[in-house]
Design a protein around this motif. Sequence first.
Motif, PDB file in Angstrom:
ATOM      1  N   SER A 282       0.822  -1.214   0.000  1.00  0.00           N
ATOM      2  CA  SER A 282       0.000   0.000   0.000  1.00  0.00           C
ATOM      3  C   SER A 282       0.852   1.259   0.000  1.00  0.00           C
ATOM      4  O   SER A 282       0.368   2.343  -0.265  1.00  0.00           O
ATOM      5  CB  SER A 282      -0.943   0.007   1.189  1.00  0.00           C
ATOM      6  N   ASN A 283       2.118   1.125   0.299  1.00  0.00           N
ATOM      7  CA  ASN A 283       2.995   2.297   0.268  1.00  0.00           C
ATOM      8  C   ASN A 283       4.441   1.852   0.087  1.00  0.00           C
ATOM      9  O   ASN A 283       4.849   0.817   0.615  1.00  0.00           O
ATOM     10  CB  ASN A 283       2.843   3.092   1.574  1.00  0.00           C
ATOM     11  N   VAL A 284       5.170   2.626  -0.686  1.00  0.00           N
ATOM     12  CA  VAL A 284       6.594   2.356  -0.876  1.00  0.00           C
ATOM     13  C   VAL A 284       7.329   3.651  -0.600  1.00  0.00           C
ATOM     14  O   VAL A 284       6.951   4.697  -1.127  1.00  0.00           O
ATOM     15  CB  VAL A 284       6.896   1.932  -2.335  1.00  0.00           C
ATOM     16  N   PHE A 285       8.328   3.624   0.245  1.00  0.00           N
ATOM     17  CA  PHE A 285       9.106   4.840   0.458  1.00  0.00           C
ATOM     18  C   PHE A 285      10.552   4.477   0.756  1.00  0.00           C
ATOM     19  O   PHE A 285      10.892   3.321   0.970  1.00  0.00           O
ATOM     20  CB  PHE A 285       8.508   5.718   1.549  1.00  0.00           C
TER      21      PHE A 285
END
Lengths: 481, 431
Positions: A282-285
């Motif tokens: 749901s998120n990549v950082f």
Amino acid sequence: MEGLNLNQKDDTPGTPEEPPKITYAREKLLEEARRSLAAEGQHDRKGISIVVIGHVDAGKSTLMGRLLYESGRLDEKTRRANEHGSSKAGKSSFSWAWGLDGTTEERERGITMDIAQQSLTTPHRQITVLDAPGHKDFIPNMISGASQADCALLVVDSATGEFEAGFDRGGQTREHLLLVRSLGVSQVIVAINKLDQVEWSRARYEEICALLRPFLVQTGFHPSKTKFVPVGAMQGVNLAAREGDDAKELNEWYSGPTLVDLLDILEAPTRDITAPLRIPVSNVFKSQGSGIAVAGRLCGGVVQVGERLRVLPGDESGTVKSIEIEDSSVPWAAAGSNAVLYLTGIDPVNVSIGSVLCTPADLVPLTTRFTARIIVFDIQVPITAGASVELYHHSRDVPATTVKLISTIDRASGKVIKSNPRVLTKGTSAEVQIALRPTGSTNIARGIPLESFAVNKDMGRILIRRGGETIAAGVVLDIFS
Amino acid sequence: MKLVSRHIDKHGAGHVTLRPEDDEDMWHLYNLIQKGDSVRAPAVRRVQSVTSTGSTESHRVRLNLTLDVIKVEFSASGAPGAAAQDAAADQTGSSSATATTATLHISGPVTSENQHVRLGAYHTLDIEANRDVRIEKADGWDSIAISRVEEAIVPGRGAEVGAVVCGEGTAAFCLLSQHMTLVTHRISMPIPRKSASSGASQHEKGLQKFYATLYDSFVRHIPFGNVGLKAIVIASPGWVRDAVFDHLVSESSRRGDKQLHKALKEKVIKVHVSSAHVHSLVEVLKSPEIATQLKETKFAREGIVLDKHVFFKMLGSDEMRAWYGPDHVCLAADRGAIGVLLISDDLFRASDPTTRKKYVAVVEAVQQKGGEVVIFSSMHESGQQLNQLTGIAAILTFPLDIEVVEAEEREEEERKKLEAEEKEAGNEYHT
């Protein structure tokens, strides 16, 4: 738990450049996970995730911001900074919401645009809060958040006319409830907010409850799993406690549980830890140092530090350097938890929001065409064969077409009413074949990771939207690979 | 496209010579030329000759060839280099005639012999802009083909529109002309979402990077200086379009790009759409801001007819008056019930001539009865959506129940069968 690390057992010969090593053999890890899940709630808090939904401007972020402050998650310094900043921007009423609405644009516009994830502790629960945007343009983000949640907290605005606006056709109260139900959420708490604006009127509270109850039942929420609670988010009334001058009027007629009391008795769903590992991203950082951080909820199985994970779609894999749950580092994570995984040995361009992580031995299938059983929502224009729609699956949305309408089905008995129907009108259940539309310069549609509902419930749920409106929800029956 | 000569007799036999000029003309030719036609166009062929000493020599010869068409291939995006040159040319404003990026290949055996090429040798013609093409139809020119030619040769065709459909981290650059939507470029960038652990800074950084990339691509792929480009649409859900526009304006003034700055101020229209996919271009076309600007253009008309306003709306309100699918529409045509016929040009490109004839007959029947026929271009989003809906649909003038009609047909068939059987039985009886 740390004590167990002493009797380390490697089952893979570690390569020298990969420092993290696998701690447990799979069987041992499963046993460990099972034991710890069983022990949860006895001396530990049970983990649960909740999505906050409701019409735009119902006060979702404000409620969560205030709740975080009451439970001590938001420190005094940040609160002061937010209060100062918001009043300086001429938006002092958004002071609490700023705790969750972090980006400049969200603050400027006074509206939540993307999911904010926070954690909260009540006496018996460790709650992951996903604050969803209420504006209809950001429903894709809301879907992404709702697919990571076990329960929902519906916030409704009780001010005259406002509740009606949100509940009428086209309002987000209805659509959000339908969406979360379709995504497998079965417990809901309804927080009736802004009661201070109607002088804490009991009649208004009961009117709203009476309007919502039949709709909740119709949507598929069991009455025993729906709870109502009156709150005043801005003043913090009836969130954690009901004290002080602000709560006086409410105390005259209300003596039930507070919001935190209700959160504390939410039931944790069963976790399928023996299933193959699936983590929809749901998120990549960027993480500090090398490698990338990937956030997502485990839809099945267990993952541990040192394990090698494959990213699909794509041909890349990386090694888990560390795992974080609720800001604390853990050696492993099991199905149902929202975890942040730090991966090394992988190029960040190959991992995007919507990818799925799985073990190299048990890959999630990629598909461009599948059959699904869907329920058509309250729509005006019926669905035809070949309708252009958007397909939502976890955090991914792709253009798709309903290639073929196979049959309409009787919802109660599951019998086929009519095969090859010409159109699907509102309220019908049907079996349809869906194909992804080609994107990009090539005329070939790229497959997305999908599994049938029978194999993995979380991976088999889909939503279908068209023209900014959710038109159907369903489960995947068969995939063509 | 220019009409060089036209010799068609009243029976439809004859030939037409056309001179294509841009991408859209290639598309027209692609729709005109069918399997079995004979096409004459200039070609470059490598010719090998053996000298008396036995050594072979090969050289390229430019010549006119006539082919018996077997295969027609169209590709909307040619070499990327050509597109970049095109954009560069537009930027300087020196060239208003756009070079073609679309390619059209026609292959088949040569039907007229000349000194370099044997009869029956295969060749693939690469149709070039500004070179004459002569087309002779095998089965004569039907009404659809003739109207296509007439449509293609109208000078100064309608507005061209540039569009950027964007979301957070994604953007698609499109060029819309009368019959085509070309997606010239796409951007897809991962933007970290806001999160508790990393804060919002990575999100903002990602967005800034995205805006910067978008600016560069905009300059390269949208011919904003071109006078033919009537409007530039920036469409997105949420407020991305405002942020994008603001960034483009501030960046253009920072860099001192006056031409871009002026074009942005004059041509940009911001439109709200519900999703960041290219297919929401249909929504762009029906939005009031655009509809007034492009009222008379073909693509706006197509979008409106297919969209909620007419066909789908009718499907919702009166299912008995909105039919789709070739079999059903043919039945409706037989009953003279069609008010508006929606048909995709894909169907006329059918390789089987009888299929094409069937659809031409339907179109002609509807036109005769005073019905309206809208031929959709499958290079537009609306046409693609119609293609998915079997490619043919109709709005009826009066409600007809499909099941009743089908039952009638069945009865009719059974009656006929019965009659035939009776006849046979009668014959047997007599013998």
